[in-house]
Design an enzyme around this catalytic site. Sequence first.
Site, PDB file in Angstrom:
ATOM      1  N   ASN A 159      47.417  42.409  49.371  1.00 21.24           N
ATOM      2  CA  ASN A 159      46.042  43.066  50.138  1.00 21.24           C
ATOM      3  C   ASN A 159      45.052  42.050  50.206  1.00 21.24           C
ATOM      4  O   ASN A 159      44.612  40.905  49.536  1.00 21.24           O
ATOM      5  CB  ASN A 159      45.012  43.399  48.598  1.00 21.24           C
ATOM      6  CG  ASN A 159      43.700  43.600  48.801  1.00 21.24           C
ATOM      7  OD1 ASN A 159      43.653  44.112  49.901  1.00 21.24           O
ATOM      8  ND2 ASN A 159      43.191  44.291  47.400  1.00 21.24           N
ATOM      9  N   TRP A 160      45.093  41.443  51.670  1.00 22.12           N
ATOM     10  CA  TRP A 160      44.338  40.574  51.703  1.00 22.12           C
ATOM     11  C   TRP A 160      43.172  40.944  51.954  1.00 22.12           C
ATOM     12  O   TRP A 160      42.215  39.772  52.575  1.00 22.12           O
ATOM     13  CB  TRP A 160      45.190  40.537  53.723  1.00 22.12           C
ATOM     14  CG  TRP A 160      46.673  39.701  53.746  1.00 22.12           C
ATOM     15  CD1 TRP A 160      46.968  39.804  52.608  1.00 22.12           C
ATOM     16  CD2 TRP A 160      47.081  39.541  55.105  1.00 22.12           C
ATOM     17  NE1 TRP A 160      48.359  38.996  53.084  1.00 22.12           N
ATOM     18  CE2 TRP A 160      47.821  39.088  54.909  1.00 22.12           C
ATOM     19  CE3 TRP A 160      46.861  39.578  56.534  1.00 22.12           C
ATOM     20  CZ2 TRP A 160      49.126  38.206  55.890  1.00 22.12           C
ATOM     21  CZ3 TRP A 160      47.771  39.337  57.486  1.00 22.12           C
ATOM     22  CH2 TRP A 160      48.394  38.812  57.160  1.00 22.12           C
ATOM     23  N   LYS A 161      42.453  42.168  51.758  1.00 23.17           N
ATOM     24  CA  LYS A 161      40.747  42.052  52.021  1.00 23.17           C
ATOM     25  C   LYS A 161      40.639  41.823  53.187  1.00 23.17           C
ATOM     26  O   LYS A 161      41.347  42.576  54.070  1.00 23.17           O
ATOM     27  CB  LYS A 161      40.389  41.026  50.606  1.00 23.17           C
ATOM     28  CG  LYS A 161      41.277  41.408  48.958  1.00 23.17           C
ATOM     29  CD  LYS A 161      40.650  40.644  48.052  1.00 23.17           C
ATOM     30  CE  LYS A 161      41.151  41.064  46.946  1.00 23.17           C
ATOM     31  NZ  LYS A 161      40.961  40.676  45.529  1.00 23.17           N
ATOM     32  N   HIS A 215      40.201  50.586  44.702  1.00 19.88           N
ATOM     33  CA  HIS A 215      40.502  48.988  44.545  1.00 19.88           C
ATOM     34  C   HIS A 215      39.030  48.887  43.939  1.00 19.88           C
ATOM     35  O   HIS A 215      37.903  49.133  44.255  1.00 19.88           O
ATOM     36  CB  HIS A 215      40.610  47.530  45.439  1.00 19.88           C
ATOM     37  CG  HIS A 215      40.795  46.710  44.500  1.00 19.88           C
ATOM     38  ND1 HIS A 215      39.659  45.651  44.723  1.00 19.88           N
ATOM     39  CD2 HIS A 215      41.709  45.698  44.844  1.00 19.88           C
ATOM     40  CE1 HIS A 215      40.056  44.639  44.720  1.00 19.88           C
ATOM     41  NE2 HIS A 215      41.587  44.788  44.533  1.00 19.88           N
ATOM     42  N   GLU A 259      37.235  46.080  44.607  1.00 24.96           N
ATOM     43  CA  GLU A 259      35.770  46.108  45.386  1.00 24.96           C
ATOM     44  C   GLU A 259      35.420  47.137  45.952  1.00 24.96           C
ATOM     45  O   GLU A 259      33.698  47.202  45.941  1.00 24.96           O
ATOM     46  CB  GLU A 259      36.505  45.215  45.815  1.00 24.96           C
ATOM     47  CG  GLU A 259      36.366  43.558  45.042  1.00 24.96           C
ATOM     48  CD  GLU A 259      38.467  43.040  45.567  1.00 24.96           C
ATOM     49  OE1 GLU A 259      38.390  43.242  47.039  1.00 24.96           O
ATOM     50  OE2 GLU A 259      38.441  41.710  45.002  1.00 24.96           O
ATOM     51  N   GLU A 313      44.700  46.220  37.354  1.00 28.70           N
ATOM     52  CA  GLU A 313      44.257  44.979  37.642  1.00 28.70           C
ATOM     53  C   GLU A 313      42.961  45.069  37.010  1.00 28.70           C
ATOM     54  O   GLU A 313      42.570  45.779  37.277  1.00 28.70           O
ATOM     55  CB  GLU A 313      43.576  45.386  39.593  1.00 28.70           C
ATOM     56  CG  GLU A 313      44.492  45.006  40.582  1.00 28.70           C
ATOM     57  CD  GLU A 313      44.108  45.055  41.428  1.00 28.70           C
ATOM     58  OE1 GLU A 313      45.284  44.205  41.948  1.00 28.70           O
ATOM     59  OE2 GLU A 313      43.343  44.689  42.025  1.00 28.70           O
ATOM     60  N   GLY A 333      40.836  37.239  41.112  1.00 27.09           N
ATOM     61  CA  GLY A 333      40.116  36.286  42.267  1.00 27.09           C
ATOM     62  C   GLY A 333      39.671  35.067  40.942  1.00 27.09           C
ATOM     63  O   GLY A 333      38.621  34.219  41.853  1.00 27.09           O
ATOM     64  N   SER A 349      45.478  37.533  40.132  1.00 25.34           N
ATOM     65  CA  SER A 349      45.464  36.291  39.695  1.00 25.34           C
ATOM     66  C   SER A 349      46.545  35.891  39.475  1.00 25.34           C
ATOM     67  O   SER A 349      47.720  35.091  39.258  1.00 25.34           O
ATOM     68  CB  SER A 349      44.754  35.231  39.099  1.00 25.34           C
ATOM     69  OG  SER A 349      43.275  35.447  39.562  1.00 25.34           O
ATOM     70  N   GLY A 351      46.207  38.964  45.309  1.00 26.42           N
ATOM     71  CA  GLY A 351      45.580  39.196  46.944  1.00 26.42           C
ATOM     72  C   GLY A 351      45.141  37.608  47.183  1.00 26.42           C
ATOM     73  O   GLY A 351      46.182  37.398  48.189  1.00 26.42           O
ATOM     74  N   GLY A 352      45.012  36.462  46.266  1.00 27.65           N
ATOM     75  CA  GLY A 352      44.570  34.744  47.432  1.00 27.65           C
ATOM     76  C   GLY A 352      45.824  34.797  47.460  1.00 27.65           C
ATOM     77  O   GLY A 352      46.003  34.257  48.447  1.00 27.65           O
TER      78      GLY A 352
HETATM   79  P1  13P Z   1      43.659  37.993  43.410  1.00 25.21           P
HETATM   80  O1  13P Z   1      45.010  37.679  42.882  1.00 25.21           O
HETATM   81  O2  13P Z   1      43.258  37.302  44.451  1.00 25.21           O
HETATM   82  O3  13P Z   1      43.188  37.707  41.944  1.00 25.21           O
HETATM   83  O4  13P Z   1      43.566  39.543  43.444  1.00 25.21           O
HETATM   84  C1  13P Z   1      43.751  40.390  42.980  1.00 25.21           C
HETATM   85  C2  13P Z   1      43.343  41.395  43.487  1.00 25.21           C
HETATM   86  O5  13P Z   1      42.593  42.131  43.916  1.00 25.21           O
HETATM   87  C3  13P Z   1      44.687  42.391  44.620  1.00 25.21           C
HETATM   88  O6  13P Z   1      44.492  43.347  44.755  1.00 25.21           O
END
Ligand code: 13P
Length: 258
Positions: free
Chosen positions: A13-15, A99, A101, A171, A177, A217, A238-239
């Site tokens: 997930n590149w956000k 998600h 967010e 999640e 994050g 994470s 994500g990251g």
């Molecule tokens: P991180 O891997 O950066 O913690 O993000 C997780 C995430 O929100 C994937 O959708």
Amino acid sequence: MNLKYRKTIIAGNWKMNKTLSETRAYAEALKPQLGKHKWCEVVLCVPAVNIPGAVKLFKDTRLAIGGENCHYEASGAFTGEVTVEMLKEVGAKYVIIGHSERRQYYNETDLTVNKKVHAALEAGLRPIVCVGESLEQRELDVTEELITYQVKIALAGLTESQVRRVVIAYEPIWAIGTGKTATAEQAGAVCSHIRGVIRKLYGARVARAVTIQYGGSMNAKNAAELLAQPDIDGGLIGGASLKPDDFMAIINAANQEA
Ligand code: 13P
């Protein structure tokens, strides 16, 4: 993982990250390594504007591209939104829905999640539905109740064959994050709970066919341990998905089991 009954899916997930030229550089670095992934499915969910470019860049590979959000209406006065048909037509195969967010910053609710899941499936996209508790909710010991509620509403009104195409991503908000990963046991227990909820709603055969990911994470170091849990069938990352080598290391961790 349980490769006998369901697909392992590693999804990035590149956000709100990476321009098209950065996407190109990423594809150049990842593609030579990708041939090696065998059992698991690999997906990159990228900002909507870069989906057509990403589809083109990865067209000779088995990596699928997904969106990060969609609207549930087919068209209309919803400035800034994209429909499932728009995603489909430019080559997306998956779409992330609900998600945390989006729930936190854009008023996404369980009811809109449910509408989006229906819209995605009707368009032929596979929804990756995110559920998860906050730290306060975990400390109040309501995680299971909350997850049950989120999963039940997200799946409301779906047929058995539709549920088989849904991916659920567990999640925990406190792990996103933050560098704080749920322990493999904590994550595995909630993913088992999710499968139990699906079992009650749709029966054992459907429940064992659904891919349930962990997200929060997840990285090259902890992926293998998380994926060793029987009910964790992949990751939503994500990251660590922003760096081709780290993402590839997670893909490789998912390919450890034959
Ligand atoms: P991180 O891997 O950066 O913690 O993000 C997780 C995430 O929100 C994937 O959708």
